[in-house]
Every structure is written in structure tokens, then in C-alpha cells.
Design a protein around this motif. Structure first.
Motif, PDB file in Angstrom:
ATOM      1  N   GLU A 131      10.596  -5.737  -4.297  1.00 13.16           N
ATOM      2  CA  GLU A 131       9.093  -5.468  -4.609  1.00 13.16           C
ATOM      3  C   GLU A 131       8.532  -4.136  -4.926  1.00 13.16           C
ATOM      4  O   GLU A 131       7.660  -3.802  -5.515  1.00 13.16           O
ATOM      5  CB  GLU A 131       8.484  -6.154  -3.447  1.00 13.16           C
ATOM      6  N   VAL A 132       9.279  -3.218  -4.139  1.00  7.41           N
ATOM      7  CA  VAL A 132       8.512  -1.852  -4.131  1.00  7.41           C
ATOM      8  C   VAL A 132       9.520  -0.846  -4.581  1.00  7.41           C
ATOM      9  O   VAL A 132       9.171   0.420  -4.349  1.00  7.41           O
ATOM     10  CB  VAL A 132       8.199  -1.354  -2.637  1.00  7.41           C
ATOM     11  N   VAL A 139       9.212   3.374   4.977  1.00  7.50           N
ATOM     12  CA  VAL A 139       8.500   2.433   4.346  1.00  7.50           C
ATOM     13  C   VAL A 139       8.574   1.331   5.404  1.00  7.50           C
ATOM     14  O   VAL A 139       9.753   0.890   6.138  1.00  7.50           O
ATOM     15  CB  VAL A 139       9.365   1.773   3.003  1.00  7.50           C
ATOM     16  N   VAL A 140       7.592   0.758   5.756  1.00  7.80           N
ATOM     17  CA  VAL A 140       7.367  -0.379   6.876  1.00  7.80           C
ATOM     18  C   VAL A 140       7.035  -1.897   6.117  1.00  7.80           C
ATOM     19  O   VAL A 140       6.175  -1.799   5.424  1.00  7.80           O
ATOM     20  CB  VAL A 140       6.529  -0.005   7.686  1.00  7.80           C
ATOM     21  N   TYR A 141       7.764  -2.710   6.834  1.00  9.93           N
ATOM     22  CA  TYR A 141       7.331  -4.118   6.397  1.00  9.93           C
ATOM     23  C   TYR A 141       6.868  -4.764   7.650  1.00  9.93           C
ATOM     24  O   TYR A 141       7.500  -4.637   8.728  1.00  9.93           O
ATOM     25  CB  TYR A 141       8.604  -5.079   5.985  1.00  9.93           C
ATOM     26  N   SER A 142       5.848  -5.633   7.396  1.00 10.50           N
ATOM     27  CA  SER A 142       5.253  -6.137   8.860  1.00 10.50           C
ATOM     28  C   SER A 142       6.269  -7.354   9.129  1.00 10.50           C
ATOM     29  O   SER A 142       7.160  -7.793   8.546  1.00 10.50           O
ATOM     30  CB  SER A 142       4.069  -7.061   8.405  1.00 10.50           C
ATOM     31  N   LYS A 144       0.910  -1.180  -0.043  1.00  5.06           N
ATOM     32  CA  LYS A 144       0.005  -0.080  -0.166  1.00  5.06           C
ATOM     33  C   LYS A 144       0.966   1.331  -0.084  1.00  5.06           C
ATOM     34  O   LYS A 144       2.106   1.238   0.452  1.00  5.06           O
ATOM     35  CB  LYS A 144      -0.801   0.040   1.114  1.00  5.06           C
ATOM     36  N   GLY A 145       0.288   2.261  -0.701  1.00  5.95           N
ATOM     37  CA  GLY A 145       0.859   3.781  -0.413  1.00  5.95           C
ATOM     38  C   GLY A 145       1.941   3.987  -1.501  1.00  5.95           C
ATOM     39  O   GLY A 145       2.864   4.809  -1.464  1.00  5.95           O
ATOM     40  N   VAL A 180       3.926   2.068   2.281  1.00  3.57           N
ATOM     41  CA  VAL A 180       4.684   3.431   2.045  1.00  3.57           C
ATOM     42  C   VAL A 180       3.884   4.289   2.741  1.00  3.57           C
ATOM     43  O   VAL A 180       3.093   4.758   2.148  1.00  3.57           O
ATOM     44  CB  VAL A 180       5.110   3.634   0.653  1.00  3.57           C
ATOM     45  N   LEU A 181       4.716   5.352   3.750  1.00  2.00           N
ATOM     46  CA  LEU A 181       3.945   6.268   4.419  1.00  2.00           C
ATOM     47  C   LEU A 181       4.283   7.665   3.609  1.00  2.00           C
ATOM     48  O   LEU A 181       5.103   7.859   2.813  1.00  2.00           O
ATOM     49  CB  LEU A 181       4.426   6.083   5.970  1.00  2.00           C
TER      50      LEU A 181
END
Length: 272
Positions: free
Chosen positions: A111-112, A204-207, A83-84, A229-230
Motif C-alpha cells: 500500500e505504501v 513506518v508504523v501500522y496500527s 499519512k506521511g 510514515v515518520l
């Protein structure tokens, strides 16, 4: 003779399958071994392509590398929910910061990864055979983590590279891998650069990977990784006096997002 080799091959594969089913340690070792092998082999084949297409070391090679690495997730049963991505669409350079969990991060990164984005990585990676060659060709900026003066010089060079080449720079502010399901305290180098260059910081945050990947428990199975992606955090008008506040703000936002994506939102308040 050929039939004999086929039977031996089938027997070996069957034995490996049985061992993987019976022993988590064997399963983990084989999957990690295959992961490394995949990187080294694919790097060896991708490097000549990068040289032929782009002629040498350039961030443009990351498009080729990204295309190859994005196929790796299918070998390990990993799924990404992203997302984002629109938050990458900022004009000009930016500093991108993300959490750093394990060797699997390379798949998450690719991936992003936006176009015209270089990474900051530890100097030791340069000597990792074909993998070192391919990340060198991709324009990765290498930093000596053991030398404070060297690290400061490199981060100053990062600011110059951003302005000269009009690129985004991806940094892991924790400074090392952290597979605990939480964040380590952030180092301030990336935030100093962002303020110095007056460019936005994009978190950017990954679980957490801990539900499917944990070396201490010999765990490596299939799983889903949520990525968010914030929105960019502006630095225009900020000075060096604001770096600590900027770092803390980014840390709190990313930590809250990490727990939310990992299905543990209440833990932020419990551990704060």
C-alpha cells in the motif's frame, strides 16, 4: 445436467455461507485459505509479466507486484488510512523499518511501498512456490535467521546493494511476526547497516490488527488500518557506538506511534 451442477454449486455456496456465519473457526479458515490462494494464483500470473517487461530479477518488478497486491484489500474489506508519504522523499538510499504483525503485512507493505525499494525476508519464503518466485523476481534479499554469521553477511551485502543500486531497503526489525498489539525488542542489524552506510532510517508504523485479525480467537473481519510514515532519522556522523541509542530511539518513537494509531496512547506510559 448443467442445471444440476448449478444447483449443487449454489447449495455448496449457501452451506459455506451458513457455516461462516455460525462458526468463527470456519470463517477464519476460509478467509485465510482464500488469502493464500489469491497470492499463489496471482503470483503465477504476475511472474510471466515481470519476466516479459523487465527480463528477470530486479526491483523494478515491485511496481507490477504492487499494482496487483493493492487490489487484495477489496476482497477482505480492508481500508488503509495513510499519512506521511512525503517522508519517503529522501535523496539516495535509506533503511525503512516497520512493525511486523501477520501474513496480512504484505498488503500493508504494498500500500505504501516507495519506488526502488527492496525488502529483506526470511530464506524460507524462497521455496514458497509461485509466491517464492515472485518475491525473488522482485529483488527481495533473503536472510537465514537461524545463522548469525549468515545474517551478518547478508546485512553487509545489503549495505553494498544500497550504495551500488541506489535503493531503499525495507526491514522488519522485530525479526518475526508479532500479533500482540505491541512491539517486540528490535534486532540491531538494520541500524548497524544504516550507520555503516550513513543513510537515514525511516520508521513506518501500522496500527494494531487485533480488532479485526487474531488467529488465537479465529478472528478475521473487515477493518481499517492506519499507517504513518515518520520523519527520517539521520545517521550522518554516527558510529557503531551509537547503534544501541539509535535502535532505542527508533523503538520508542515507533511504539508511541503504534499505541496512538491504535487508540491506546495512555498505554505507553503505563507499560514503560
Amino acid at each position: 445436467m448443467e442445471l444440476g451442477w448449478l444447483l449443487w454449486g449454489a447449495a455448496v455456496l449457501l452451506l459455506l455461507h451458513v457455516l461462516m456465519e455460525l462458526s468463527p473457526a470456519v470463517n477464519f479458515a476460509l478467509r485465510i485459505g482464500f488469502y493464500y490462494l489469491l497470492f499463489f494464483v496471482c503470483s503465477a500470473f504476475t511472474a510471466p509479466v515481470c519476466l516479459l517487461v523487465n527480463g528477470g530479477r530486479t526491483v523494478k518488478n515491485m511496481r507490477i507486484i504492487k499494482t496487483v497486491v493493492k487490489t487484495f484489500k477489496y476482497f477482505f474489506g480492508l481500508r488503509f488510512e495513510v499519512k506521511g508519504l512525503e517522508n519517503f522523499e529522501v535523496e539516495g538510499p535509506a533503511i525503512i523499518v516497520s512493525n511486523h504483525q501477520s501474513i496480512l503485512d504484505m498488503m500493508g507493505l504494498m500500500e505504501v511501498l516507495p519506488d526502488d525499494c527492496v525488502q529483506v525476508g526470511k530464506k524460507e519464503l524462497m521455496y514458497a512456490g509461485t509466491v517464492g518466485l515472485i518475491i525473488y523476481l522482485g529483488g527481495v534479499i533473503f536472510i537465514n535467521r537461524k545463522s548469525t554469521s549468515s545474517a551478518k553477511m547478508v546485512m553487509a551485502e545489503v549495505a553494498k546493494t544500497m550504495a551500488t543500486d541506489n535503493v531503499k531497503v525495507w526491514v522488519y526489525p522485530e525479526g518475526t511476526r508479532n500479533c500482540t498489539g505491541d512491539l517486540l525488542p528490535f534486532k540491531k542489524g538494520a541500524f548497524h547497516v544504516a550507520v555503516q552506510a550513513q543513510v537515514p532510517v525511516i520508521p513506518v508504523v501500522y496500527s494494531s490488527f487485533t480488532t479485526f485479525y487474531n488467529p488465537k480467537k479465529n478472528l478475521f473481519t473487515s477493518g481499517k488500518i492506519k499507517v504513518e510514515v515518520l520523519p527520517p532519522i539521520e545517521t550522518k556522523g554516527l558510529t557503531s557506538d551509537d547503534v544501541s541509542d539509535l535502535t532505542d530511539r527508533c523503538y520508542r518513537t515507533m511504539r508511541e506511534t503504534l499505541f496512538r494509531l491504535s487508540g491506546r496512547p495512555g498505554e505507553v506510559k503505563d507499560s514503560s
